[in-house]
Design a protein around this motif. Structure first.
Motif, PDB file in Angstrom:
ATOM      1  N   ASP A  88      31.747  41.654  40.589  1.00 33.90           N
ATOM      2  CA  ASP A  88      32.653  42.803  40.515  1.00 33.90           C
ATOM      3  C   ASP A  88      33.181  43.182  41.886  1.00 33.90           C
ATOM      4  O   ASP A  88      32.573  42.881  42.923  1.00 33.90           O
ATOM      5  N   ASP A  89      34.325  43.869  41.853  1.00 34.29           N
ATOM      6  CA  ASP A  89      34.839  44.491  43.077  1.00 34.29           C
ATOM      7  C   ASP A  89      33.958  45.687  43.427  1.00 34.29           C
ATOM      8  O   ASP A  89      33.402  46.353  42.546  1.00 34.29           O
ATOM      9  N   PRO A 107      36.384  41.990  38.670  1.00 39.84           N
ATOM     10  CA  PRO A 107      37.149  41.411  39.791  1.00 39.84           C
ATOM     11  C   PRO A 107      38.648  41.578  39.622  1.00 39.84           C
ATOM     12  O   PRO A 107      39.217  41.304  38.564  1.00 39.84           O
ATOM     13  N   GLY A 108      39.267  42.064  40.680  1.00 42.98           N
ATOM     14  CA  GLY A 108      40.704  42.286  40.695  1.00 42.98           C
ATOM     15  C   GLY A 108      41.106  43.699  40.362  1.00 42.98           C
ATOM     16  O   GLY A 108      42.201  44.143  40.750  1.00 42.98           O
ATOM     17  N   GLN A 109      40.253  44.451  39.642  1.00 43.84           N
ATOM     18  CA  GLN A 109      40.627  45.805  39.237  1.00 43.84           C
ATOM     19  C   GLN A 109      40.497  46.803  40.380  1.00 43.84           C
ATOM     20  O   GLN A 109      41.131  47.861  40.352  1.00 43.84           O
ATOM     21  N   LEU A 143      43.266  49.583  41.101  1.00 47.05           N
ATOM     22  CA  LEU A 143      42.976  51.021  41.133  1.00 47.05           C
ATOM     23  C   LEU A 143      43.487  51.641  42.432  1.00 47.05           C
ATOM     24  O   LEU A 143      44.087  52.727  42.416  1.00 47.05           O
ATOM     25  N   ALA A 144      43.235  50.966  43.549  1.00 53.40           N
ATOM     26  CA  ALA A 144      43.720  51.483  44.833  1.00 53.40           C
ATOM     27  C   ALA A 144      45.239  51.595  44.818  1.00 53.40           C
ATOM     28  O   ALA A 144      45.816  52.582  45.299  1.00 53.40           O
ATOM     29  N   SER A 181      39.536  39.531  43.746  1.00 52.57           N
ATOM     30  CA  SER A 181      40.663  39.155  42.884  1.00 52.57           C
ATOM     31  C   SER A 181      41.094  37.707  43.100  1.00 52.57           C
ATOM     32  O   SER A 181      41.629  37.073  42.188  1.00 52.57           O
ATOM     33  N   GLN A 182      40.876  37.174  44.297  1.00 54.90           N
ATOM     34  CA  GLN A 182      41.297  35.808  44.588  1.00 54.90           C
ATOM     35  C   GLN A 182      40.173  34.788  44.423  1.00 54.90           C
ATOM     36  O   GLN A 182      40.381  33.594  44.655  1.00 54.90           O
TER      37      GLN A 182
END
Length: 813
Positions: free
Chosen positions: A88-89, A109-111, A115-116, A325-326
């Motif tokens: 997870d982020d 991941p990526g969220q 959100l930011a 995310s990558q």
């Protein structure tokens, strides 16, 4: 006496790579392979540690440099991470209740980045929308009505009061334009306050009765005025609340709508509460969206790549510490510089305009330990141990399973941040790469170490020379050639590389797995071939690479050999001398190891002190060397002191040794010198000796045998080969012989000789040319043998001691 039986056959002087094992013309015909060669034990341990999910199963990888530790770890991790989910982020948001304790939120991941971005867009939207809404006709009409109502009510109250007081010659006078009014009395068209009325009375312009009546009225009106002012203030407060309610009713729908949209896109319990707090804070601070300064507006318009000096809306931002995310797999992080900040992250600080440090949750930065969370972190053990405060913090995080980021920096004197972010749960495997000594020290002296590093993966530095292993070895060489874009090597060149690998292992039946050194020779041989504009690397270029590599670092060896040749260092390579023998020592200079002959001498006399180690007396002897001297004493007692006391005082010395002596590989040479002195038999100086002994007189193997032989050979070559020179080595070291072509050729031409022995008796026979002698049934040695002469000398010493002290005193001695 025939000493040829002790000669080592030519076939035993080096390892042999059979031609049928090299069924190719050049390396172009070979197949590369990612196979991890000869490390089955280490690979098994690594897999166990990587696949067990329980706490504490981190891995400490040990082994020599260049044995493929990091390459193997990377290969296995790339294989294992394919089956692991992307973590997870990790992000921090503001804690509106306790701003010094930022809130941790994890999202798929990526969220985190989304959100930011959503929160940034919300702020940009509100900055543009709120002023527009509050300038609309509908809003202004409602606002103006509230304000007009306030003015009407307050003016009506004021007018009624002023009308009342004017009937009694009082009126309200503002102290300053637009300011609070003051009550005054009008007398003859002049305004007087209470002190002015007192002055009129004192001047006799009004009577006492008039003064008292006016004063009473003044105080009554003043009290009534204060009540009216309070009523107006209450009315003003009510109006302000009405305006706030109007603002809220106007703004809340759009704020709620946008936050609801964010809430629906990100399903998270902690995020739900945070967004509720954001909505409340925005509604409560609407004015901040209306009165941005020019500097603040410019700051908000800066590129994300530029540093923002001040963000008036920082508490509504999202700090994404880890953005996965990558990522295609779980992260694999190799941290080559594990400083405190790089490993654990930090909380950055900046100066404010008042010259003070300030920080907030947006200044929290992730370190490699957090970037590897959900995956794998690989570190060099020594690097971690040498960085200030890193090891204890590192252990604490692994032991607790949580990482606490702080502004602490052991390298600075600046005050740390007062922020205390919510601890981050850790889910990662740590792999430390180090040497066996570091592992043993940590395991012995650090109680926490064995709890958090339960797996040790030990890499071997050699593999058996078999056709199967050789096939895989060639595949590794092919892989190196492909990776380095090297020219193809022909069969002769590869054969020379393999012989070099045998020499690196120090065993003729073992191949070294220290591929960093193998790769160096491949690169340098390729360089020399390219210098000659060749398209294929042959044996001559491999040989040149090996020679050139040695030439670069052999300056000290050449200087020593030069001093031997000039006579500065005393070494004889011809003749015979009593009590003197050529020993072989090993000098290690970090990147270069070579053998050096040393003159060892022994002197004897009557006495009871025993064997004196001059190196020990001069504090130049190490504990292992001291042990060798004690073993010599044990051998003498067992061999010659069964029927008489050992009445001997002997001194043994490494001549011209000034830097210390360690190891027991010279104990056989020291014993030969001592036996020579006792038997008064000269020892051949054209031979050098190495080998340790036990108390039974058996010759034990030693290290560095090839370098020692080559060191004495070089000395003999410089001083002139006579055809009788050679070395005596332990028979147990025969399997370690991987000698240079030059020495093998010299042995083949009988210009140099190598003898292998199992006992002291065999060695003394070669050195003196006299039989050692074996006891007969009566316990006597044959006359003229070495043992007979030694025994007789010791009997003589015992008799001298008895005659000198007397029998009773001699027995006590």
């Amino acid at each position: 006496m025939d000493i040829n039986k002790y000669r080592v056959p030519i076939s035993e002087l080096t390892g042999h790579i059979k031609d049928e094992w090299l069924a190719f013309n050049t390396t172009h015909e070979l197949t590369s392979s990612p196979y991890i060669l000869g490390q089955e034990r280490a690979v098994k341990a690594l897999r166990l540690g990587l696949e067990i999910k329980s706490s504490g199963y981190n891995i400490f990888v040990t082994g020599l440099l260049g044995t493929g530790r990091k390459t193997t770890v990377r290969y296995l991790l790339n294989e294992i991470v394919k089956s692991k989910k992307i973590p997870d982020d990790i992000l921090y948001v503001n804690n509106f209740e306790r701003p010094d304790s930022p809130i941790l939120i994890t999202l798929p991941p990526g969220q985190g980045k989304l959100l930011a971005q959503a929160m940034n867009e919300l702020i940009e939207f509100l900055i543009k929308t709120i002023p527009a809404l509050l300038e609309s006709e509908v809003y202004l009409e409602k606002k103006n009505k509230i304000i007009e109502d306030f003015k009407t009510k307050s003016e009506l109250i004021a007018q009624k009061f002023e009308h009342e007081i004017q009937q009694n010659n009082f009126k309200l006078v503002p102290l300053v334009p637009g300011g609070q009014a003051e009550l005054v009395y009008v007398y003859q068209n002049q305004a007087f306050d209470l002190s002015g009325l007192s002055a009129l009375y004192e001047e006799g312009k009004i009577t006492q009765e008039e003064f008292e009546a006016i004063k009473t009225k003044f105080l009554d009106y003043h009290e009534e005025l204060q009540k009216l002012l309070k009523k107006i203030r209450d009315l003003e407060k009510e109006t302000k609340n009405l305006l706030l309610d109007l603002n809220e009713k106007t703004i809340r729908p759009i704020v709620t709508a946008r936050i609801t949209e964010i809430r629906e896109n990100f399903q998270n319990h902690k995020l739900e509460k945070y967004l509720n707090d954001v909505e409340k804070a925005i509604i409560k601070n609407i004015d901040r969206f209306l009165h941005l300064s020019l500097k603040e507006e410019q700051s908000l318009r800066k590129s994300p790549l530029e540093e923002i000096e001040y963000d008036p809306f920082w508490e509504f931002r999202v700090n994404v510490l880890v953005d996965n995310s990558q990522c295609k797999t779980a992260p694999i992080i190799f941290e080559n510089m594990p400083t405190y900040k790089n490993l654990f992250g930090t909380i950055e600080r900046s100066w404010d305009r008042y010259g003070q440090w300030r920080s907030n949750f947006t200044k929290i930065k992730a370190g490699s330990m957090l970037l590897a969370n959900g995956g794998y972190l690989i570190l060099n053990a020594i690097d971690v141990l040498l960085e200030p405060n890193v090891w204890n913090t590192f252990k604490r995080a692994l032991r607790s399973g949580f990482l606490e980021i702080s502004g602490a920096d052991p390298t600075t004197l600046f005050p740390i941040s007062t922020l205390k972010p919510e601890p981050i749960p850790l889910d990662l495997k740590v792999i430390l790469i180090g040497d066996p000594m570091t592992y043993h020290l940590l395991y012995t002296y650090d109680e926490d170490f064995k709890k958090i590093f339960k797996i040790r993966a030990d890499f071997d530095w050699e593999i058996p020379l078999t056709p199967e292993n050789l096939k895989e070895y060639l595949a590794v060489i092919k892989t190196i050639c492909e990776k380095e874009c090297l020219l193809p090597f022909d069969r002769s060149g590869i054969k020379r590389i393999l012989e070099y690998a045998l020499r690196l292992s120090g065993r003729k039946n073992k191949l070294s797995t220290r591929f960093n050194q193998i790769a160096d020779i491949l690169r340098e041989a390729n360089y020399w071939a390219q210098k000659d504009n060749q398209l294929i690397v042959t044996e001559s270029y491999v040989r040149k690479a090996i020679v050139e590599q040695k030439e670069r670092v052999k300056l000290i060896e050449e200087k020593i050999q030069q001093m031997i040749n000039e006579g500065t260092i005393f070494i004889d390579t011809e003749g015979k001398v009593v009590g003197q023998v050529n020993g072989l020592s090993l000098l290690e200079l970090g990147d270069y190891v070579f053998g050096k002959p040393s003159r060892i001498t022994a002197k004897i006399g009557v006495g009871t002190i025993g064997v004196i180690n001059i190196e020990r007396e001069a504090e130049l002897s190490g504990p292992i060397h001291n042990k060798g001297i004690y073993i010599i004493s044990g051998y003498l007692r067992d061999k010659y002191a069964q029927d008489k006391p050992l009445t001997l005082t002997a001194s043994i010395c490494f001549e011209q040794s000034y830097s210390g002596v360690e190891g027991d590989s010279a104990s056989s040479a020291e014993l030969y010198a001592l036996l020579s002195s006792l038997a008064e038999l000269p020892i051949r100086q054209d031979l050098a000796v190495t080998g340790s002994i036990n108390q039974k007189g058996e010759i034990q193997p030693v290290g560095g045998i090839n370098e020692k032989i080559e060191g004495f050979y070089l000395t003999c070559k410089i001083k002139g080969l006579t055809g009788t020179q050679g070395v005596i080595i332990p028979a147990a070291n025969i399997n370690d012989l991987v000698l240079s072509d030059e020495i093998i050729e010299s042995v083949n031409q009988n210009r140099f000789h190598i003898y292998a022995i199992n006992t002291i008796e065999e060695g003394i026979e070669i050195l003196t040319g006299v039989p050692a002698g074996v006891k007969d049934q009566d316990g006597n040695y044959p006359k003229g043998t070495v043992n007979y002469l030694v025994n007789e000398k010791l009997k003589k010493f015992a008799a001298i001691l008895q005659n000198y002290y007397g029998k009773e005193a001699a027995d006590q001695v």
